[in-house]
Write an enzyme that holds these catalytic residues in place. Structure first.
Site, mmCIF file in Angstrom:
data_model
loop_
_atom_site.group_PDB
_atom_site.id
_atom_site.type_symbol
_atom_site.label_atom_id
_atom_site.label_comp_id
_atom_site.label_asym_id
_atom_site.label_seq_id
_atom_site.Cartn_x
_atom_site.Cartn_y
_atom_site.Cartn_z
ATOM 1 N N TYR A 1 -26.984 5.652 6.703
ATOM 2 C CA TYR A 1 -26.888 4.555 5.726
ATOM 3 C C TYR A 1 -26.920 5.143 4.320
ATOM 4 C CZ TYR A 1 -26.631 -0.166 7.451
ATOM 5 O OH TYR A 1 -26.165 -1.348 7.944
ATOM 6 N N GLU B 1 -26.162 3.022 1.156
ATOM 7 C CA GLU B 1 -25.783 1.993 0.178
ATOM 8 C C GLU B 1 -26.032 2.503 -1.235
ATOM 9 O OE1 GLU B 1 -28.035 -0.952 2.187
ATOM 10 O OE2 GLU B 1 -26.288 -2.180 2.596
ATOM 11 N N ASP C 1 -1.045 -2.433 -6.364
ATOM 12 C CA ASP C 1 -1.433 -2.120 -4.990
ATOM 13 C C ASP C 1 -0.357 -1.158 -4.470
ATOM 14 O OD1 ASP C 1 -1.636 -2.046 -2.249
ATOM 15 O OD2 ASP C 1 -1.940 -4.201 -2.000
ATOM 16 N N THR D 1 -4.370 1.861 0.314
ATOM 17 C CA THR D 1 -4.955 2.265 1.591
ATOM 18 C C THR D 1 -4.828 3.780 1.663
ATOM 19 O OG1 THR D 1 -2.823 1.909 2.644
ATOM 20 C CG2 THR D 1 -4.448 0.147 2.868
ATOM 21 N N LYS E 1 -1.553 5.209 5.273
ATOM 22 C CA LYS E 1 -0.101 5.047 5.406
ATOM 23 C C LYS E 1 0.571 6.369 5.031
ATOM 24 C CE LYS E 1 -0.097 0.031 4.682
ATOM 25 N NZ LYS E 1 -1.344 -0.390 4.021
ATOM 26 N N ARG F 1 -8.008 5.272 8.376
ATOM 27 C CA ARG F 1 -7.821 3.872 7.991
ATOM 28 C C ARG F 1 -8.877 3.505 6.935
ATOM 29 N NH1 ARG F 1 -4.528 0.287 10.064
ATOM 30 N NH2 ARG F 1 -3.684 1.900 11.411
HETATM 31 N N1 DSN Z 1 -0.203 -4.463 7.280
HETATM 32 C C1 DSN Z 1 0.304 -3.511 6.339
HETATM 33 C C2 DSN Z 1 1.760 -3.284 6.488
HETATM 34 O O1 DSN Z 1 2.197 -3.219 7.611
HETATM 35 O O2 DSN Z 1 2.468 -3.140 5.508
HETATM 36 C C3 DSN Z 1 -0.054 -3.839 4.949
HETATM 37 O O3 DSN Z 1 -1.428 -3.839 4.822
#
Ligand code: DSN
Length: 416
Positions: free
Chosen positions: A46, A48, A197, A223, A226, A232
């Site tokens: 933990y 925090e 984003d 994110t 990707k 993730r």
């Molecule tokens: N779900 C994602 C995508 O496939 O683009 C975006 O967060």
């Protein structure tokens, strides 16, 4: 693993991923090293708070890990402040909205149906409950309509302008957006934050192959799983100290509790991989493969968008008389994985759609070449023209192709 039931399912999923061609534009394969960090004992701790300011004892190594992830994120995106705690891109967006806005504030974003994201104001997401969304659109060529954006700013007087998309295949001119916003703010005297984003294109940004939104936006979210090829998760970036403090409070304690330090360690590993020259080579190959498949489908007569990044859209309704759902299902019979997607002006429902979204970040990580990308276009075209029987027949060709690629459980991106 002693749990045979879970082990068997994981084994089957590993087989599926190795045999199939993964063309979902938001997916990728993290390295063995990223997954090792992700599976580490750091999950037991933990922590925090933030490095040096924790609500629990015993955080000396956790602080080292989180500081390393922060420093690497800052180097990767040439930015002054990074928060590496968001559990996901949606959490990062939630935290960014809260850091910048009061409840009920107005956000100008691109509609989900035109390539936006659920958290960019979809009626089924928290975002539209908390904030008032208005949307800008695309022009008749399905490109961003910068003049339209400028007009909308004056009509709507939003508190935040949001860019960055989930299904937009073209380059984004963040510099021009900044200029438009500066002009608007100067003329009206109204403060309008600029949020980007960059979840989909973060790897392209990191490789220096497109404009870096951190140079122009107040806050950038992403994110990490990707095009960045990490675990993730999410991150938040800014060059402004005051905003960085607001962002930190907004992530913890406002939207999240204990950070996932094993994931933060995995983010640190991924950022180190992304900082290597080999990552730039990889990302150039992603762009080359995406374009090669796109050009080939176009030459077969399919109605496709063009592409400047790692993805493109196919209008399967006009090209093959199929909905996106039907096309996705047909391709999955041959172990080619894609996702149905709304396209600009789509008349189908989101559960059907007229389009497919195709991306090459994941396949390229396994060693997909330009020739393979062209062969994949040919497979897709034959299956969508030929239907179920052809799909079943082509499955063997798909397995043959992927058997020449690297296995996903052996991928390493750092040199020894
Ligand atoms: N779900 C994602 C995508 O496939 O683009 C975006 O967060």
């Amino acid at each position: 693993m002693k749990d045979k039931e879970v082990a068997e399912i994981i084994q089957e999923e590993t087989r599926r991923q190795n045999q199939g061609i993964e063309l979902i534009a938001s997916e990728n394969y993290p390295s063995v090293d990223v997954r090792e960090a992700q599976g580490s004992i750091l999950t037991a701790k933990y922590a925090e708070g933030y490095p040096g300011r924790r609500y629990y004892g015993g955080c000396v190594y956790i602080d080292e890990i989180e500081n390393l992830a922060i420093e690497r994120a800052k180097s990767l995106f040439h930015v002054a402040f990074a928060n590496v705690q968001p559990h996901s891109g949606s959490q990062a967006n939630f935290a960014a909205y809260h850091a910048l806005l009061k409840k009920g504030a107005k956000i100008l974003s691109l509609d989900l149906n035109d390539g936006g994201h659920l958290t960019h104001g979809s009626p089924v997401s928290f975002s539209s409950d908390w904030y008032q969304f208005v949307h800008y659109g695309l022009d008749e060529t399905s490109h961003l309509d910068y003049e339209g954006i400028e007009k909308k700013l004056y009509e709507e007087n939003p508190d935040l302008f949001l860019a960055g998309y989930s299904a937009y295949p073209y380059a984004i001119d963040f510099r021009r957006m900044r200029e438009i916003l500066d002009r608007y703010q100067e003329k009206t005297g109204k403060r309008c934050y600029f949020l980007v984003d960059m979840a989909h294109i973060a790897g392209i940004v990191a490789a220096g192959l497109c404009q870096n939104p951190c140079d122009y936006a107040d806050v950038v979210t992403s994110t990490t799983h990707k095009t960045l090829r990490g675990p993730r998760g999410g991150i938040l970036l800014t060059n402004q100290e005051e905003l960085s403090k607001k962002i930190n409070k907004s992530v913890f304690p406002y939207t999240q509790g204990g950070p996932l330090e094993h994931i933060i360690a995995a983010k640190a590993v991924a950022f180190q991989e992304d900082l290597q020259p080999s990552f730039v080579t990889y990302m150039k190959k992603v762009l080359e493969n995406t374009k090669a498949c796109n050009d080939a489908l176009f030459s077969f007569g399919a109605k496709v968008s063009s592409t400047d990044n790692h993805l493109f859209l196919v209008n399967v309704k006009e090209s093959y008389g199929l909905t996106g759902r039907e096309a996705e299902n047909l391709l999955s019979l041959a172990d080619i994985t894609v996702n149905k997607n709304m396209i600009h002006g789509d008349k189908e429902k989101p559960k059907d759609t007229s389009g497919l979204r195709i991306g090459f970040a994941a396949a390229t990580s396994r060693g997909c070449t330009k020739e393979d990308a062209i062969a994949i276009a040919s497979l897709i075209d034959s299956i969508l023209k030929g239907g179920e029987k052809v799909a079943e027949e082509k499955k063997e060709e798909v397995h043959h192709l992927t058997s020449s690629w690297k296995r996903i459980e052996e991928l390493r991106y750092l040199e020894d």
